[in-house]
Scaffold this motif. Structure first.
Motif, PDB file in Angstrom:
ATOM      1  N   GLN A  68       0.820  -1.211   0.000  1.00  0.00           N
ATOM      2  CA  GLN A  68       0.000   0.000   0.000  1.00  0.00           C
ATOM      3  C   GLN A  68       0.853   1.260   0.000  1.00  0.00           C
ATOM      4  N   THR A  69       1.913   1.262   0.818  1.00  0.00           N
ATOM      5  CA  THR A  69       2.798   2.427   0.865  1.00  0.00           C
ATOM      6  C   THR A  69       3.522   2.590  -0.456  1.00  0.00           C
ATOM      7  N   ARG A  70       3.926   1.482  -1.048  1.00  0.00           N
ATOM      8  CA  ARG A  70       4.613   1.527  -2.351  1.00  0.00           C
ATOM      9  C   ARG A  70       3.712   2.154  -3.398  1.00  0.00           C
ATOM     10  N   SER A  71       2.454   1.755  -3.409  1.00  0.00           N
ATOM     11  CA  SER A  71       1.498   2.306  -4.366  1.00  0.00           C
ATOM     12  C   SER A  71       1.318   3.808  -4.157  1.00  0.00           C
ATOM     13  N   ALA A  72       1.224   4.224  -2.900  1.00  0.00           N
ATOM     14  CA  ALA A  72       1.077   5.650  -2.589  1.00  0.00           C
ATOM     15  C   ALA A  72       2.314   6.426  -3.023  1.00  0.00           C
ATOM     16  N   MET A  73       3.499   5.838  -2.831  1.00  0.00           N
ATOM     17  CA  MET A  73       4.735   6.507  -3.214  1.00  0.00           C
ATOM     18  C   MET A  73       4.855   6.629  -4.732  1.00  0.00           C
ATOM     19  N   GLN A  74       4.376   5.636  -5.449  1.00  0.00           N
ATOM     20  CA  GLN A  74       4.383   5.724  -6.911  1.00  0.00           C
ATOM     21  C   GLN A  74       3.512   6.879  -7.382  1.00  0.00           C
ATOM     22  N   ASP A  75       2.325   7.009  -6.785  1.00  0.00           N
ATOM     23  CA  ASP A  75       1.432   8.099  -7.169  1.00  0.00           C
ATOM     24  C   ASP A  75       2.018   9.456  -6.800  1.00  0.00           C
ATOM     25  N   LEU A  76       2.695   9.520  -5.645  1.00  0.00           N
ATOM     26  CA  LEU A  76       3.335  10.774  -5.249  1.00  0.00           C
ATOM     27  C   LEU A  76       4.439  11.136  -6.240  1.00  0.00           C
ATOM     28  N   LEU A  77       5.210  10.137  -6.659  1.00  0.00           N
ATOM     29  CA  LEU A  77       6.272  10.384  -7.629  1.00  0.00           C
ATOM     30  C   LEU A  77       5.693  10.908  -8.937  1.00  0.00           C
ATOM     31  N   ILE A  78       4.597  10.312  -9.407  1.00  0.00           N
ATOM     32  CA  ILE A  78       3.935  10.778 -10.623  1.00  0.00           C
ATOM     33  C   ILE A  78       3.501  12.234 -10.468  1.00  0.00           C
ATOM     34  N   GLU A  79       2.935  12.556  -9.307  1.00  0.00           N
ATOM     35  CA  GLU A  79       2.461  13.919  -9.052  1.00  0.00           C
ATOM     36  C   GLU A  79       3.621  14.920  -9.044  1.00  0.00           C
ATOM     37  N   VAL A  80       4.708  14.548  -8.377  1.00  0.00           N
ATOM     38  CA  VAL A  80       5.863  15.442  -8.282  1.00  0.00           C
ATOM     39  C   VAL A  80       6.505  15.631  -9.661  1.00  0.00           C
ATOM     40  N   LEU A  81       6.642  14.543 -10.421  1.00  0.00           N
ATOM     41  CA  LEU A  81       7.242  14.654 -11.744  1.00  0.00           C
ATOM     42  C   LEU A  81       6.381  15.501 -12.670  1.00  0.00           C
ATOM     43  N   HIS A  82       5.064  15.405 -12.518  1.00  0.00           N
ATOM     44  CA  HIS A  82       4.161  16.229 -13.321  1.00  0.00           C
ATOM     45  C   HIS A  82       4.370  17.707 -12.996  1.00  0.00           C
ATOM     46  N   THR A  83       4.674  18.002 -11.737  1.00  0.00           N
ATOM     47  CA  THR A  83       4.906  19.384 -11.302  1.00  0.00           C
ATOM     48  C   THR A  83       6.288  19.873 -11.667  1.00  0.00           C
ATOM     49  N   GLU A  84       7.294  19.005 -11.443  1.00  0.00           N
ATOM     50  CA  GLU A  84       8.692  19.422 -11.558  1.00  0.00           C
ATOM     51  C   GLU A  84       9.306  19.119 -12.927  1.00  0.00           C
ATOM     52  N   GLY A  85       9.010  17.933 -13.450  1.00  0.00           N
ATOM     53  CA  GLY A  85       9.611  17.533 -14.716  1.00  0.00           C
ATOM     54  C   GLY A  85      11.075  17.154 -14.558  1.00  0.00           C
ATOM     55  N   LYS A  86      11.403  15.907 -14.759  1.00  0.00           N
ATOM     56  CA  LYS A  86      12.787  15.420 -14.704  1.00  0.00           C
ATOM     57  C   LYS A  86      12.970  14.336 -15.763  1.00  0.00           C
ATOM     58  N   THR A  87      14.205  14.046 -16.069  1.00  0.00           N
ATOM     59  CA  THR A  87      14.542  12.871 -16.862  1.00  0.00           C
ATOM     60  C   THR A  87      14.903  11.778 -15.866  1.00  0.00           C
ATOM     61  N   VAL A  88      14.195  10.646 -15.927  1.00  0.00           N
ATOM     62  CA  VAL A  88      14.267   9.658 -14.852  1.00  0.00           C
ATOM     63  C   VAL A  88      14.750   8.312 -15.374  1.00  0.00           C
ATOM     64  N   MET A  89      15.627   7.704 -14.583  1.00  0.00           N
ATOM     65  CA  MET A  89      16.073   6.326 -14.820  1.00  0.00           C
ATOM     66  C   MET A  89      15.786   5.547 -13.541  1.00  0.00           C
ATOM     67  N   LEU A  90      14.936   4.530 -13.636  1.00  0.00           N
ATOM     68  CA  LEU A  90      14.509   3.740 -12.482  1.00  0.00           C
ATOM     69  C   LEU A  90      14.966   2.297 -12.633  1.00  0.00           C
ATOM     70  N   ILE A  91      15.662   1.793 -11.613  1.00  0.00           N
ATOM     71  CA  ILE A  91      15.991   0.375 -11.529  1.00  0.00           C
ATOM     72  C   ILE A  91      14.938  -0.287 -10.655  1.00  0.00           C
ATOM     73  N   THR A  92      14.306  -1.334 -11.157  1.00  0.00           N
ATOM     74  CA  THR A  92      13.271  -2.002 -10.382  1.00  0.00           C
ATOM     75  C   THR A  92      13.213  -3.482 -10.731  1.00  0.00           C
ATOM     76  N   HIS A  93      12.734  -4.283  -9.762  1.00  0.00           N
ATOM     77  CA  HIS A  93      12.432  -5.694 -10.006  1.00  0.00           C
ATOM     78  C   HIS A  93      10.946  -5.894 -10.273  1.00  0.00           C
ATOM     79  N   SER A  94      10.143  -4.853 -10.079  1.00  0.00           N
ATOM     80  CA  SER A  94       8.691  -4.964 -10.172  1.00  0.00           C
ATOM     81  C   SER A  94       8.216  -4.643 -11.584  1.00  0.00           C
TER      82      SER A  94
END
Length: 270
Positions: free
Chosen positions: A174-200
């Motif tokens: 649940q926290t992971r899902s909330a953090m993903q949505d927060l990241l989407i919101e922040v990136l929409h506001t700030e705008g960055k070039t992002v590289m994510l390493i994930t197993h998911s």
């Protein structure tokens, strides 16, 4: 419509490390590009070399062969233009929330005057929902809040690139899902070039514009998968057939590489 300019370029990159048993090739002949404002996830079997590719962009290591370019120039070392976020939160336990966010703003490479520093800290505490905890110590925060703090600290120095290595891996679902949505919101506001390493696979499909699927070690590119969903995204996207089909495709690619990795292990043990 013009294509976004390339910000990160891997040009036939290979990486080897010296070990007691000899040279170990971790990355082999990798080439791809990340455009301005693009969100690219790197996924593949555990230990295949994903984090090494991020470390090359961060400037922590240099390639054995080939080039890693930022805005057309070879990466010479770490710099304030790249914010790096690790799974282990990376916050200083001896500093308060406010002091953690301000830390990079006191360093020579990104120092700003005190009034501006205070305004930046306030902005990111508000953005990350940490304003009520400005004077709290990290040990008093939940895992999700510590990760929000790590993101706030990375953002405060205004990096152009955000490099994230399993940033939500230690969080509950649940926290992971909330953090993903927060990241989407922040990136929409700030705008960055992002590289994510994930197993998911789920996380990669939900967040990314493209997904680079890596092979078992040495890491090569098995497939680069375009994600067609428009930004910003919402959790309801997970329930669509299109999301499910793409998730299944990426998962199938990754699981085939896990099988290849298992065969490598068996072969090495004989």
């Amino acid at each position: 419509m013009t294509e976004a300019r390339d910000r990160i370029v891997f040009d036939r990159v290979s990486m080897e490390f010296a070990t007691a048993a000899g040279s170990l090739r971790v990355v082999e002949d990798v080439s791809y590009r990340v455009g301005d404002g693009e969100f690219v996830s790197i996924i593949g079997p555990s230990g295949c070399g994903k984090t090494t590719t991020m470390n090359l962009v961060a400037g922590f290591v240099k390639p054995t062969a080939g080039r890693v370019l930022l805005d057309g120039a070879p990466v010479a070392g770490p710099g304030p233009d790249r914010g790096v976020i690790f799974q282990e939160y990376g916050v200083f336990p001896w500093l308060t929330v406010r002091q953690n966010i301000a830390f990079g703003l006191n360093l020579r490479a990104s120092r700003v005057p005190a009034p501006e520093r205070a305004a930046i800290c306030e902005r990111y505490m508000q953005l990350m929902g940490l304003a009520d905890f400005a004077d709290a110590w990290p040990k008093t925060l939940s895992g999700g809040m510590r990760q929000r703090l790590a993101i706030a600290r990375a953002y405060a120095v205004r990096p152009q690139f955000l490099l994230m290595d399993e940033p939500f891996g230690a969080l509950d679902a649940q926290t992971r899902s909330a953090m993903q949505d927060l990241l989407i919101e922040v990136l929409h506001t700030e705008g960055k070039t992002v590289m994510l390493i994930t197993h998911s696979v789920e996380e990669a499909v939900y967040l990314s514009d493209r997904i680079v699927v890596m092979t078992a070690r040495p890491a090569r590119i098995r497939e680069i998968v375009a994600v067609p969903f428009r930004h910003p995204r919402e959790q309801s996207l997970h329930e669509t057939h299109e999301f499910g089909d793409l998730r299944s495709h990426v998962r199938d690619l990754v699981m085939k590489e896990y099988a290849a990795q298992a065969r490598q292990t068996v072969g090495q043990s004989r």
